[in-house]
Design an enzyme around this catalytic site. Structure first.
Site, mmCIF file in Angstrom:
data_model
loop_
_atom_site.group_PDB
_atom_site.id
_atom_site.type_symbol
_atom_site.label_atom_id
_atom_site.label_comp_id
_atom_site.label_asym_id
_atom_site.label_seq_id
_atom_site.Cartn_x
_atom_site.Cartn_y
_atom_site.Cartn_z
ATOM 1 N N GLY A 120 -54.003 -45.312 -103.509
ATOM 2 C CA GLY A 120 -53.770 -44.620 -102.242
ATOM 3 C C GLY A 120 -53.789 -43.113 -102.344
ATOM 4 O O GLY A 120 -53.338 -42.421 -101.435
ATOM 5 N N ALA A 121 -54.318 -42.573 -103.428
ATOM 6 C CA ALA A 121 -54.355 -41.117 -103.603
ATOM 7 C C ALA A 121 -55.697 -40.539 -103.161
ATOM 8 O O ALA A 121 -55.924 -39.341 -103.240
ATOM 9 C CB ALA A 121 -54.087 -40.751 -105.061
ATOM 10 N N GLY A 122 -56.607 -41.405 -102.723
ATOM 11 C CA GLY A 122 -57.913 -40.923 -102.286
ATOM 12 C C GLY A 122 -58.934 -40.896 -103.415
ATOM 13 O O GLY A 122 -60.007 -40.312 -103.266
ATOM 14 N N SER A 124 -60.075 -43.672 -104.638
ATOM 15 C CA SER A 124 -60.805 -44.909 -104.414
ATOM 16 C C SER A 124 -60.535 -45.996 -105.450
ATOM 17 O O SER A 124 -61.448 -46.579 -106.027
ATOM 18 C CB SER A 124 -62.305 -44.625 -104.304
ATOM 19 N N SER A 125 -59.253 -46.284 -105.628
ATOM 20 C CA SER A 125 -58.903 -47.432 -106.467
ATOM 21 C C SER A 125 -59.455 -48.715 -105.856
ATOM 22 O O SER A 125 -59.781 -49.660 -106.582
ATOM 23 C CB SER A 125 -57.387 -47.533 -106.637
ATOM 24 N N ASP A 170 -68.007 -44.556 -101.785
ATOM 25 C CA ASP A 170 -67.042 -44.930 -102.825
ATOM 26 C C ASP A 170 -67.593 -46.034 -103.724
ATOM 27 O O ASP A 170 -67.498 -45.975 -104.949
ATOM 28 C CB ASP A 170 -65.733 -45.408 -102.195
HETATM 29 P P1 ADP Z 1 -57.479 -45.793 -102.484
HETATM 30 O O1 ADP Z 1 -57.609 -44.422 -101.906
HETATM 31 O O2 ADP Z 1 -56.781 -45.746 -103.815
HETATM 32 O O3 ADP Z 1 -58.766 -46.548 -102.503
HETATM 33 P P2 ADP Z 1 -56.765 -47.867 -100.633
HETATM 34 O O4 ADP Z 1 -55.619 -48.062 -99.736
HETATM 35 O O5 ADP Z 1 -58.136 -47.869 -100.070
HETATM 36 O O6 ADP Z 1 -56.471 -46.551 -101.491
HETATM 37 O O7 ADP Z 1 -56.753 -49.037 -101.733
HETATM 38 C C1 ADP Z 1 -55.590 -49.297 -102.489
HETATM 39 C C2 ADP Z 1 -55.384 -50.799 -102.602
HETATM 40 O O8 ADP Z 1 -56.321 -51.356 -103.555
HETATM 41 C C3 ADP Z 1 -54.012 -51.151 -103.150
HETATM 42 O O9 ADP Z 1 -53.017 -51.171 -102.141
HETATM 43 C C4 ADP Z 1 -54.276 -52.534 -103.717
HETATM 44 O O10 ADP Z 1 -54.290 -53.501 -102.701
HETATM 45 C C5 ADP Z 1 -55.689 -52.386 -104.287
HETATM 46 N N1 ADP Z 1 -55.599 -51.971 -105.700
HETATM 47 C C6 ADP Z 1 -55.919 -50.774 -106.233
HETATM 48 N N2 ADP Z 1 -55.669 -50.749 -107.571
HETATM 49 C C7 ADP Z 1 -55.202 -51.974 -107.887
HETATM 50 C C8 ADP Z 1 -54.739 -52.587 -109.107
HETATM 51 N N3 ADP Z 1 -54.728 -51.911 -110.259
HETATM 52 N N4 ADP Z 1 -54.311 -53.876 -109.058
HETATM 53 C C9 ADP Z 1 -54.327 -54.561 -107.883
HETATM 54 N N5 ADP Z 1 -54.730 -54.024 -106.717
HETATM 55 C C10 ADP Z 1 -55.150 -52.756 -106.706
HETATM 56 MG MG MG Z 2 -59.899 -47.038 -100.756
#
Ligand code: ADP
Ligand code: MG
Length: 379
Positions: A120-122, A124-125, A170
């Site tokens: 959630g830091a932007g 793109s996890s 992304d």
């Molecule tokens: P971001 O900017 O990091 O992409 P998002 O809200 O779009 O933020 O996505 C974050 C979501 O992706 C998390 O709430 C979770 O559901 C999933 N996610 C990210 N990293 C992991 C992880 N290491 N394990 C499980 N889920 C993850």
């Molecule tokens: Mg995202």
């Protein structure tokens, strides 16, 4: 997180080493902001933080996954994919769904996810998780790995299964990132061109520790303004408006719409110029384009925030910093700076102290090079 660590996490749970290890990186956009939905240009790079996925194939059609971030397991049958369960599982099921919908027959696996992409830091996890999942299914199900096609399927998973309206940037950069390079993406044609980062500079990500609120309504308003400006110019998208076209005719637009359009028109030009500067290895030129981008996002597009402005101002004032700007949709989140490698440790220390002094917030700073896209690592 790295190969060793995720291997250790897997071995602890399954009492044997993983058969397959996948790495899929997060990303940061160097320049080209709010240009994607105007059919324009973006210039992101894959960062050295990534989602890692260690796994072994299963003989049945179920998938079992443990996330070390959430310290829980989800399992889902590939024949009956349904919504529900922990929200992080939707990214995995959505990716499986998009692959199956594209005609791939999937087989299951047992996996462990470890990651150092902050959530959630932007950075793109979510796209990194989708690409790691797609790469895992490709490995266990003998699907040829076509990075661009897989990025489109991952985007479809996020749009249609998870329900988040994101563009292609992304997923595409997590799929096709290249070590030492940023990638110029033409968001109309999806043509991609890798351009080298100048030598001896790092990219530093500056997390303001603020998160965007009210972003959806502001975002939708910006999109409407861009669409009405494109209609005024009689083109499909603002991508088709050149700076000289803009100068000649912008007087016919209302003042706010004109500024919105000016940002997009000039940002597209800056992004192309930034790619050129990189090809010349010209870090100072790239840095000043980043500074101009921030000014334009602040004054014309009005998507910055007090925290982002403070962070950028502090970064720009440091020795060895070629330029800095907000990155991402805005209203909070991260800025990005281009910094001489030798100056990075002092830069990071000074920016952290000064930002906390001025805002009372504790920032997080990550120096990164550019890394390769989603891939199988090791065996
Ligand atoms: P971001 O900017 O990091 O992409 P998002 O809200 O779009 O933020 O996505 C974050 C979501 O992706 C998390 O709430 C979770 O559901 C999933 N996610 C990210 N990293 C992991 C992880 N290491 N394990 C499980 N889920 C993850
Ligand atoms: Mg995202």
């Amino acid at each position: 997180m790295d190969l060793e660590e995720v291997t250790r996490l897997f071995s602890e749970r399954f009492r044997e080493p993983p058969a397959i290890v996948i790495r899929a990186p997060g990303r940061v956009n160097l320049i080209g902001e709010h240009t994607d939905y105007n059919d324009g240009f973006v210039l992101p790079l894959a960062i050295d933080r990534a989602v890692w996925l260690a796994l072994r194939p299963r003989t049945d059609r179920t998938t079992h996954v443990w996330s070390s971030e959430f310290t829980e397991t989800v399992q889902f049958p590939l024949d009956r994919l349904e919504h529900g369960g922990p929200s992080w599982s939707e990214y995995l099921k959505g990716t499986a769904w998009a692959l199956a919908a594209a005609g791939h027959r999937l087989s299951g696996w047992d996996g462990v996810i470890g990651s150092d992409v902050p959530i959630g830091a932007g950075l793109s996890s979510s796209a990194a998780l989708e690409l790691a999942t797609a790469r895992a299914f490709a490995a266990t199900s003998q699907i040829p790995w076509d990075p661009s096609a897989m990025a489109r399927l991952a985007q479809r998973a996020e749009n249609e299964w998870v329900g988040v309206k994101c563009g292609i940037m992304d997923q595409l950069i997590s799929a096709i990132g290249r070590e030492g390079h940023a990638v110029l993406i033409d968001c109309r044609t999806l043509d991609t061109t890798a351009v080298p980062l100048p030598e001896h500079v790092d990219v530093v990500i500056l997390d303001t520790a603020t998160r965007r609120g009210l972003v959806d309504s502001a975002y939708n308003e910006r999109r409407r303004q861009c669409d009405s400006a494109a209609a005024f110019f009689g083109v499909a998208a603002l991508r088709d408006v050149t700076p000289s076209m803009f100068e000649a005719r912008a007087g016919g637009l209302d003042e706010t719409t004109a500024r919105r359009a000016r940002h997009v028109v000039t940002e597209n030009a800056r992004t192309l110029a930034a790619a050129e500067a990189m090809r010349r290895g010209d870090a100072p030129a790239l840095g000043s384009l980043m500074n101009e981008s921030h000014r334009s996002l602040h004054a014309d597009f009005e998507v910055s925030s007090a925290a982002l402005d403070t962070m950028v101002e502090i970064a720009q004032a440091q020795r060895g910093c070629h330029g800095a700007r907000m990155t991402g949709a805005g209203f909070g989140g991260c800025a990005v700076a281009l910094v001489d490698q030798g100056a990075v440790p002092v830069f990071v220390g000074r920016v952290a102290v000064e930002y906390e002094r001025r805002t009372g917030l504790v920032p997080r700073l990550y120096a990164t090079g550019a890394t390769a896209g989603a891939a199988r690592i090791g065996t």
